[in-house]
Scaffold this motif. Structure first.
Motif, PDB file in Angstrom:
ATOM      1  N   VAL A  58       0.678  -0.789   0.054  1.00 38.06           N
ATOM      2  CA  VAL A  58      -0.182   0.094  -0.135  1.00 38.06           C
ATOM      3  C   VAL A  58       0.918   1.098  -0.258  1.00 38.06           C
ATOM      4  N   THR A  59       0.015   2.020  -0.579  1.00 38.01           N
ATOM      5  CA  THR A  59       1.279   3.567  -0.390  1.00 38.01           C
ATOM      6  C   THR A  59       0.186   4.910   0.080  1.00 38.01           C
ATOM      7  N   ILE A  60       0.422   5.330   1.648  1.00 36.10           N
ATOM      8  CA  ILE A  60      -0.621   6.368   1.791  1.00 36.10           C
ATOM      9  C   ILE A  60       0.137   7.199   2.210  1.00 36.10           C
ATOM     10  N   HIS A  61      -0.500   8.098   1.397  1.00 36.03           N
ATOM     11  CA  HIS A  61      -0.315   9.908   1.484  1.00 36.03           C
ATOM     12  C   HIS A  61      -0.699  10.393   2.436  1.00 36.03           C
ATOM     13  N   GLY A  62      -1.524   9.948   3.150  1.00 31.60           N
ATOM     14  CA  GLY A  62      -1.614  11.586   4.400  1.00 31.60           C
ATOM     15  C   GLY A  62      -1.682  10.609   5.263  1.00 31.60           C
ATOM     16  N   GLY A  63      -0.927   9.777   6.381  1.00 29.19           N
ATOM     17  CA  GLY A  63      -0.665   9.138   7.371  1.00 29.19           C
ATOM     18  C   GLY A  63      -1.910   8.484   7.364  1.00 29.19           C
ATOM     19  N   VAL A  64      -1.807   7.653   8.656  1.00 30.00           N
ATOM     20  CA  VAL A  64      -2.263   6.527   9.534  1.00 30.00           C
ATOM     21  C   VAL A  64      -2.905   6.922  10.288  1.00 30.00           C
ATOM     22  N   TYR A  65      -4.616   7.088  11.280  1.00 29.25           N
ATOM     23  CA  TYR A  65      -4.867   7.576  12.497  1.00 29.25           C
ATOM     24  C   TYR A  65      -5.423   6.421  12.495  1.00 29.25           C
ATOM     25  N   ALA A  66      -5.239   5.844  14.556  1.00 26.76           N
ATOM     26  CA  ALA A  66      -6.196   4.501  14.608  1.00 26.76           C
ATOM     27  C   ALA A  66      -6.375   5.304  15.861  1.00 26.76           C
ATOM     28  N   GLY A  67      -7.967   5.033  16.201  1.00 28.46           N
ATOM     29  CA  GLY A  67      -8.855   5.233  17.460  1.00 28.46           C
ATOM     30  C   GLY A  67      -8.389   4.382  18.831  1.00 28.46           C
TER      31      GLY A  67
END
Length: 215
Positions: A58-67
């Motif tokens: 995967v390519t994620i451009h806007g970051g990962v945010y986990a709650g």
């Protein structure tokens, strides 16, 4: 305990959770509550109580945010294949588990708190940050899961591991990392050690302070 954790991930993870796909909004934010399929994404958000699992790439451009009570898993420690790139960092507040393997992370990692040693898709909770290239600071503060490993990473930035109180007496394994910056460890229980990872000493260009001095 590390081998048991691997078995839990295999047994409980993919078969039960990959039926639910991620959903992309018009704002280029993907809310992930199941499988994150190979591909390119903007921001990836794992909402409270959800699990987001991916084998990549995967390519994620806007970051990962986990709650809170969320699980984010990318790759596995036995696959040894590149799982992708995360730009914008990894951010988690009171998660169940954050598990990232063989990825490039631009923007660092910030994990604050946890949700206790049990729960989530694997019945127990753990962080596994392994075999990654990380550009940016890494902070894990106050994680209270079952186990935590920070192993074989290359980090361009400071690393701070503080107040992580784990249930497994063989937890808090911070070893075999190359860190171009400082390494600070305070208030962790158990005290950071090699454990059953059979790792080697960290290579740190900056200062090693607190519980990680000489580790």
């Amino acid at each position: 305990m590390r081998r048991k954790i691997r078995l839990l991930a295999t047994t409980f993870g993919w078969a039960l959770l990959l039926a639910l796909p991620a959903s992309a909004a018009a704002s280029n934010t993907t809310t992930c509550t199941g499988e994150l399929a190979p591909g390119s994404y903007g921001r990836v958000v794992v909402p409270e109580g959800a699990a987001c699992l991916s084998e990549g790439p995967v390519t994620i451009h806007g970051g990962v945010y986990a709650g809170r009570e969320a699980t984010f898993l990318l790759g596995g420690d036995e696959a040894q294949t590149t799982t992708g790139t995360i730009t914008g960092g990894v951010h988690a507040t009171n998660p169940d588990s954050v598990q990232i393997h063989f990825a490039t992370i631009d923007g660092g990692i910030d994990i604050q708190g946890g949700s206790g040693p049990s729960g989530g898709p694997f019945e127990v909770t753990w962080n596994a940050i392994e075999d990654n290239h990380i550009n940016g600071a890494v902070t894990v503060d106050g994680y209270d899961g079952f186990w935590f490993g920070f192993i074989r990473n290359h980090v361009n930035g400071s690393v701070r591991m503080n107040n992580n109180v784990l249930e497994d007496p063989d937890a808090n394994e911070y070893v075999t990392n190359t860190i171009h910056g400082s390494l600070q460890c305070e208030g962790n229980s158990p005290k950071p050690a090699v454990g059953d990872s059979e790792g080697s000493a960290n290579q740190v260009t900056g200062a090693e302070t607190g519980q990680c001095e000489g580790l």
